[in-house]
Design a protein around this motif. Structure first.
Motif, PDB file in Angstrom:
ATOM      1  N   LEU A   1       0.854  -1.183   0.000  1.00  0.00           N
ATOM      2  CA  LEU A   1       0.000   0.000   0.000  1.00  0.00           C
ATOM      3  C   LEU A   1       0.890   1.233   0.000  1.00  0.00           C
TER       4      LEU A   1
ATOM      5  N   HIS B   1       1.094   5.159   0.570  1.00  0.00           N
ATOM      6  CA  HIS B   1       0.412   6.300   1.188  1.00  0.00           C
ATOM      7  C   HIS B   1       1.192   7.551   0.804  1.00  0.00           C
TER       8      HIS B   1
ATOM      9  N   LEU C   1      -3.476  11.164 -10.662  1.00  0.00           N
ATOM     10  CA  LEU C   1      -3.550   9.817 -10.106  1.00  0.00           C
ATOM     11  C   LEU C   1      -3.610   8.780 -11.225  1.00  0.00           C
ATOM     12  N   GLU C   2      -4.359   9.065 -12.261  1.00  0.00           N
ATOM     13  CA  GLU C   2      -4.458   8.127 -13.393  1.00  0.00           C
ATOM     14  C   GLU C   2      -3.099   7.921 -14.064  1.00  0.00           C
TER      15      GLU C   2
ATOM     16  N   LYS D   1      -0.960   5.722 -11.767  1.00  0.00           N
ATOM     17  CA  LYS D   1      -1.427   4.342 -11.835  1.00  0.00           C
ATOM     18  C   LYS D   1      -1.003   3.688 -13.143  1.00  0.00           C
TER      19      LYS D   1
ATOM     20  N   LEU E   1      -2.256  -3.519 -10.009  1.00  0.00           N
ATOM     21  CA  LEU E   1      -2.979  -2.579  -9.162  1.00  0.00           C
ATOM     22  C   LEU E   1      -4.286  -3.186  -8.683  1.00  0.00           C
TER      23      LEU E   1
ATOM     24  N   SER F   1      -7.306   2.347  -5.634  1.00  0.00           N
ATOM     25  CA  SER F   1      -6.649   3.590  -5.231  1.00  0.00           C
ATOM     26  C   SER F   1      -7.671   4.544  -4.635  1.00  0.00           C
TER      27      SER F   1
ATOM     28  N   HIS G   1      -5.260   9.464  -1.601  1.00  0.00           N
ATOM     29  CA  HIS G   1      -3.931   9.494  -1.002  1.00  0.00           C
ATOM     30  C   HIS G   1      -3.324   8.106  -0.818  1.00  0.00           C
ATOM     31  N   HIS G   2      -3.793   7.136  -1.616  1.00  0.00           N
ATOM     32  CA  HIS G   2      -3.200   5.807  -1.532  1.00  0.00           C
ATOM     33  C   HIS G   2      -3.397   5.037  -2.840  1.00  0.00           C
ATOM     34  N   ILE G   3      -2.518   4.073  -3.030  1.00  0.00           N
ATOM     35  CA  ILE G   3      -2.629   3.130  -4.149  1.00  0.00           C
ATOM     36  C   ILE G   3      -2.339   1.749  -3.577  1.00  0.00           C
ATOM     37  N   ASP G   4      -3.190   0.781  -3.877  1.00  0.00           N
ATOM     38  CA  ASP G   4      -3.033  -0.613  -3.460  1.00  0.00           C
ATOM     39  C   ASP G   4      -2.460  -1.424  -4.617  1.00  0.00           C
TER      40      ASP G   4
ATOM     41  N   THR H   1       6.048  10.201   1.838  1.00  0.00           N
ATOM     42  CA  THR H   1       5.360   9.072   1.223  1.00  0.00           C
ATOM     43  C   THR H   1       5.912   7.773   1.805  1.00  0.00           C
TER      44      THR H   1
END
Length: 87
Positions: free
Chosen positions: A4, A6, A16-17, A20, A33, A36, A39-42, A74
Protein backbone atom coordinates in the motif's frame (compact mmCIF):
# COMPACT_ATOMS: atom_id res chain seq x y z
CA UNK A 1 1.77 -9.81 -1.00
CA UNK A 2 -0.09 -6.54 -0.79
CA UNK A 3 1.78 -3.24 -0.87
CA UNK A 4 0.00 0.00 0.00
CA UNK A 5 1.43 3.37 -1.03
CA UNK A 6 0.41 6.30 1.19
CA UNK A 7 1.21 9.75 -0.18
CA UNK A 8 0.32 13.22 1.16
CA UNK A 9 0.14 14.60 -2.39
CA UNK A 10 1.02 13.72 -5.95
CA UNK A 11 4.10 15.21 -7.58
CA UNK A 12 3.50 18.56 -9.26
CA UNK A 13 1.85 18.09 -12.64
CA UNK A 14 1.00 14.41 -12.08
CA UNK A 15 -2.49 12.93 -11.98
CA UNK A 16 -3.55 9.82 -10.11
CA UNK A 17 -4.46 8.13 -13.39
CA UNK A 18 -1.02 8.91 -14.82
CA UNK A 19 0.74 7.47 -11.74
CA UNK A 20 -1.43 4.34 -11.84
CA UNK A 21 -0.66 3.86 -15.54
CA UNK A 22 3.07 4.28 -14.88
CA UNK A 23 3.01 1.75 -12.04
CA UNK A 24 0.92 -0.73 -14.04
CA UNK A 25 3.47 -0.58 -16.84
CA UNK A 26 6.43 -0.97 -14.52
CA UNK A 27 4.87 -3.87 -12.61
CA UNK A 28 3.72 -5.75 -15.67
CA UNK A 29 5.68 -8.86 -14.62
CA UNK A 30 5.84 -8.25 -10.85
CA UNK A 31 2.32 -7.29 -9.77
CA UNK A 32 -0.88 -5.43 -10.53
CA UNK A 33 -2.98 -2.58 -9.16
CA UNK A 34 -5.86 -3.42 -6.83
CA UNK A 35 -7.34 0.03 -6.22
CA UNK A 36 -6.65 3.59 -5.23
CA UNK A 37 -7.95 6.65 -3.44
CA UNK A 38 -6.99 10.30 -3.13
CA UNK A 39 -3.93 9.49 -1.00
CA UNK A 40 -3.20 5.81 -1.53
CA UNK A 41 -2.63 3.13 -4.15
CA UNK A 42 -3.03 -0.61 -3.46
CA UNK A 43 -0.80 -3.05 -5.33
CA UNK A 44 -0.69 -6.85 -5.28
CA UNK A 45 2.91 -7.94 -5.76
CA UNK A 46 3.43 -11.37 -7.18
CA UNK A 47 5.20 -13.34 -4.49
CA UNK A 48 6.28 -16.78 -3.43
CA UNK A 49 2.90 -18.29 -4.29
CA UNK A 50 3.50 -17.16 -7.87
CA UNK A 51 7.13 -18.37 -7.96
CA UNK A 52 8.32 -14.74 -8.01
CA UNK A 53 10.36 -12.80 -5.50
CA UNK A 54 8.35 -9.75 -4.36
CA UNK A 55 11.51 -7.74 -3.59
CA UNK A 56 11.84 -6.79 -7.26
CA UNK A 57 8.37 -5.27 -7.24
CA UNK A 58 9.10 -3.45 -3.98
CA UNK A 59 12.35 -2.00 -5.35
CA UNK A 60 10.63 -1.04 -8.61
CA UNK A 61 7.89 0.85 -6.74
CA UNK A 62 10.33 2.63 -4.40
CA UNK A 63 12.55 3.69 -7.28
CA UNK A 64 9.59 4.99 -9.27
CA UNK A 65 8.26 7.01 -6.32
CA UNK A 66 11.69 8.54 -5.69
CA UNK A 67 12.31 9.42 -9.34
CA UNK A 68 8.79 10.75 -9.91
CA UNK A 69 9.29 13.33 -7.16
CA UNK A 70 6.88 12.06 -4.52
CA UNK A 71 6.93 13.84 -1.17
CA UNK A 72 9.58 12.34 1.18
CA UNK A 73 6.74 11.66 3.67
CA UNK A 74 5.36 9.07 1.22
CA UNK A 75 5.44 5.53 2.62
CA UNK A 76 4.95 2.02 1.37
CA UNK A 77 3.20 -0.35 3.74
CA UNK A 78 4.07 -4.04 3.68
CA UNK A 79 2.22 -6.33 6.08
CA UNK A 80 1.21 -3.39 8.26
CA UNK A 81 4.68 -1.86 8.51
CA UNK A 82 5.08 1.54 6.85
CA UNK A 83 8.52 2.32 5.42
CA UNK A 84 9.63 5.64 3.96
CA UNK A 85 10.46 5.66 0.28
CA UNK A 86 13.96 6.95 1.02
CA UNK A 87 14.72 4.38 3.77
Amino acid sequence: MELLIHFPSLPQGATLEQVKDDLAGLLEDDGFLLGSGPHHIDIDLLGEDDNKNPKYGILTVKHYLQQAGFDPATTIDLAGTPVGIFE
